[in-house]
Design an enzyme around this catalytic site. Structure first.
Site, PDB file in Angstrom:
ATOM      1  N   SER A 238       0.845  -1.191   0.000  1.00 19.98           N
ATOM      2  CA  SER A 238       0.000   0.000   0.000  1.00 19.98           C
ATOM      3  C   SER A 238       0.884   1.246   0.000  1.00 19.98           C
ATOM      4  O   SER A 238       2.112   1.158  -0.007  1.00 19.98           O
ATOM      5  CB  SER A 238      -0.909   0.004   1.236  1.00 19.98           C
ATOM      6  OG  SER A 238      -0.125   0.100   2.421  1.00 19.98           O
ATOM      7  N   LYS A 239       0.242   2.409   0.042  1.00 21.03           N
ATOM      8  CA  LYS A 239       0.984   3.680  -0.003  1.00 21.03           C
ATOM      9  C   LYS A 239       1.970   3.809   1.154  1.00 21.03           C
ATOM     10  O   LYS A 239       3.002   4.449   1.035  1.00 21.03           O
ATOM     11  CB  LYS A 239       0.004   4.853   0.014  1.00 21.03           C
ATOM     12  CG  LYS A 239      -0.802   4.999  -1.266  1.00 21.03           C
ATOM     13  CD  LYS A 239      -1.723   6.212  -1.190  1.00 21.03           C
ATOM     14  CE  LYS A 239      -2.560   6.341  -2.461  1.00 21.03           C
ATOM     15  NZ  LYS A 239      -3.458   7.521  -2.396  1.00 21.03           N
ATOM     16  N   ARG A 240       1.643   3.194   2.276  1.00 20.15           N
ATOM     17  CA  ARG A 240       2.524   3.358   3.430  1.00 20.15           C
ATOM     18  C   ARG A 240       3.841   2.589   3.260  1.00 20.15           C
ATOM     19  O   ARG A 240       4.816   2.840   3.955  1.00 20.15           O
ATOM     20  CB  ARG A 240       1.813   2.922   4.720  1.00 20.15           C
ATOM     21  CG  ARG A 240       1.674   1.429   4.906  1.00 20.15           C
ATOM     22  CD  ARG A 240       1.063   1.095   6.261  1.00 20.15           C
ATOM     23  NE  ARG A 240       1.094  -0.324   6.538  1.00 20.15           N
ATOM     24  CZ  ARG A 240       0.187  -1.192   6.142  1.00 20.15           C
ATOM     25  NH1 ARG A 240      -0.839  -0.775   5.402  1.00 20.15           N
ATOM     26  NH2 ARG A 240       0.280  -2.473   6.455  1.00 20.15           N
ATOM     27  N   HIS A 241       3.861   1.620   2.328  1.00 19.60           N
ATOM     28  CA  HIS A 241       5.077   0.835   2.103  1.00 19.60           C
ATOM     29  C   HIS A 241       6.011   1.497   1.090  1.00 19.60           C
ATOM     30  O   HIS A 241       7.212   1.290   1.127  1.00 19.60           O
ATOM     31  CB  HIS A 241       4.717  -0.569   1.594  1.00 19.60           C
ATOM     32  CG  HIS A 241       3.926  -1.372   2.563  1.00 19.60           C
ATOM     33  ND1 HIS A 241       2.645  -1.803   2.296  1.00 19.60           N
ATOM     34  CD2 HIS A 241       4.224  -1.819   3.811  1.00 19.60           C
ATOM     35  CE1 HIS A 241       2.192  -2.499   3.332  1.00 19.60           C
ATOM     36  NE2 HIS A 241       3.128  -2.520   4.262  1.00 19.60           N
ATOM     37  N   GLY A 242       5.464   2.243   0.171  1.00 19.25           N
ATOM     38  CA  GLY A 242       6.280   2.848  -0.878  1.00 19.25           C
ATOM     39  C   GLY A 242       5.504   3.917  -1.602  1.00 19.25           C
ATOM     40  O   GLY A 242       4.313   4.121  -1.376  1.00 19.25           O
TER      41      GLY A 242
END
Length: 462
Positions: A238-242
């Site tokens: 998700s966005k929080r990973h990359g």
């Protein structure tokens, strides 16, 4: 052998993200490996969410990664007549039908079926009524509910679906627009796609699509469903990973060849080899080397690849790429020749171009203030040696690494200083910090005028 034709069909409802970029890369490499054709198709039938800014962003992301396409971009919104003709063909052949059931009726049917422990799919109320078209009606495909549909997947092997679990799904909505599973089959069939390489979240769509190929009289392509990418915490990426947008990696100072190498290693391997040139990837890429398990996104691995490619990129090319990052830092403008000179001293330590620009500040700024660690080396006892070093540099026609080093050793010995004491004092004066590229190297790069000016400034304070 039949000519290989692959496609990448992004939806312009968002930017090109890591997962989609990897899908595009796998399709591109497979086409290039087989000297085939790679088609770019924009799936923009979602009128409300599709935006031109996303189309532009996707195209720019593809170009940045070097994934050039041979045909397209085609836009589904410009192919509506083709879809209507195919829907009419199915209606004429009694392989599809108009359905008048309202959303409220469908909801009630699902609730009753669930309460009775039955399949909540459409119950076929309008299947055999031979209803004429009317406003608000949908068109449903007559699914084969008997037997099994077998997907022979190039990655996962045979996958068997019970046709009893398939209902008569909608191929045309009440507003007249076709649905995803319908248009993707028509597009792939009419464009001659031979291999569909996509995420394994599409596996459950495949039995519907295979039945539709058969009904339309088209030979289906071969399917390869690639396992998803997980975050470091093993949750769905998700966005929080990359970064959500592949172009954000460009803004963060990553090189496209590093991102490509990183992406291809998310699920594909060739022995123990990690680093591949684009030519090697095209030569070696094969679907049989894609693993069945989900790949894990590792930010540190991406940084490792980027550091490698920074070192491998020729100085002249890297200088051009670095220039925008230097300008963004607000450094005084300088010639490209000077930037090329500083590159070799920064390459070995930088993981990103942003890091490289940060490390380069002392090469450009007129006013350098030593940080707290560096100040500890600027003590009064160092002033005589520093003064003599200044005079020696002023007397030199130009700065040469070996000559500077020889003078440094002589003065250090004369004043009985350790190498660390003397070197860190000079480094503090020139860079404002205790860590930098090689001391004599940066002095030669900075030039006599800058070096003299900065040592004088420190001596005034001392």
């Amino acid at each position: 052998m039949q000519k290989v034709i692959t496609r990448f069909p992004p939806s312009p409802t968002g930017h090109l993200h890591i997962g989609s970029a990897r899908t595009a890369l796998f399709n591109w490499l497979f086409a290039r490996h087989h000297q085939g054709t790679f088609i770019l198709r924009i799936e923009d039938t979602d009128r409300l969410r599709s935006k031109q800014e996303y189309v532009d962003s996707i195209l720019e992301g593809m170009k940045w990664l070097g994934l050039n396409w041979d045909e397209g971009p085609y836009f589904q919104s410009q192919r509506m007549e083709i879809y209507k003709n195919h829907i009419q063909r199915l209606l004429t052949q009694k392989k599809a039908y108009y359905c008048y059931c309202t959303p409220e009726q469908l909801k009630e049917k699902r609730q009753i079926a669930l309460a009775q422990g039955k399949n909540p799919g459409y119950d076929g109320t309008c299947r055999n009524k031979n209803l004429p078209p009317r406003p608000g009606a949908v068109v449903r495909f007559k699914s084969n509910s008997i037997g099994e549909t077998v997907l022979t997947d190039l990655i996962h092997g045979p996958i068997i679906f019970d046709n009893a679990q398939l209902d008569d799904w909608i191929i045309q909505r009440s507003d007249g627009t076709p649905t995803y599973n319908f248009v993707v089959v028509v597009d792939d069939a009419t464009m001659g796609i031979t291999h569909v390489i996509r995420g394994d979240d599409h596996i459950n769509n495949t039995p519907k699509q295979l039945q539709l190929y058969e009904a339309l009289g088209y030979k289906p392509p071969q399917f390869a469903h690639v396992p998803m990418i997980l975050g470091p915490d093993k949750a769905k990426l998700s966005k929080r990973h990359g970064a959500a947008n592949i172009l954000e990696y460009r803004e963060m100072g990553f090189l496209p060849q590093a991102v490509v190498n990183f992406l291809v290693r998310l699920g594909w391997s060739y022995g123990d080899q990690e680093v591949f040139s684009l030519e090697e990837l095209i030569e070696k890429f094969d679907i049989s080397h894609i693993g069945k398990a989900a790949a894990v996104f590792d930010p540190e691995k991406l940084l490792w690849f980027n550091a490698h490619y920074i070192k491998e990129t020729p100085d002249e090319i890297l200088a051009e790429i670095l220039l925008p990052f230097l300008r963004k830092k607000g450094y005084p403008s300088t010639s490209i020749e000077y930037v090329i000179k500083i590159i070799p001293s920064l390459k070995p330590r930088a993981k990103t171009l942003i890091e490289m620009a940060d490390m380069a500040d002392f090469y450009f700024l007129d006013d350098i203030t030593p940080n707290a660690k560096a100040k500890k080396f600027l003590v009064p006892e160092i002033k005589p040696a520093l003064t003599e070093m200044l005079k020696a540099i002023e007397a030199m026609p130009s700065l040469n690494e070996s000559e500077i080093e020889q003078i440094f050793k002589e003065i250090k010995t004369k004043y009985d200083l350790s190498t660390r004491q003397f070197a860190q004092a000079i480094r503090a004066a020139l860079t404002g910090r205790t860590a930098s590229p090689g001391l004599f190297e940066i002095m030669a790069i900075m030039g006599k005028e800058r070096v003299v000016k900065r040592i004088k400034k420190v001596l005034e304070v001392l």
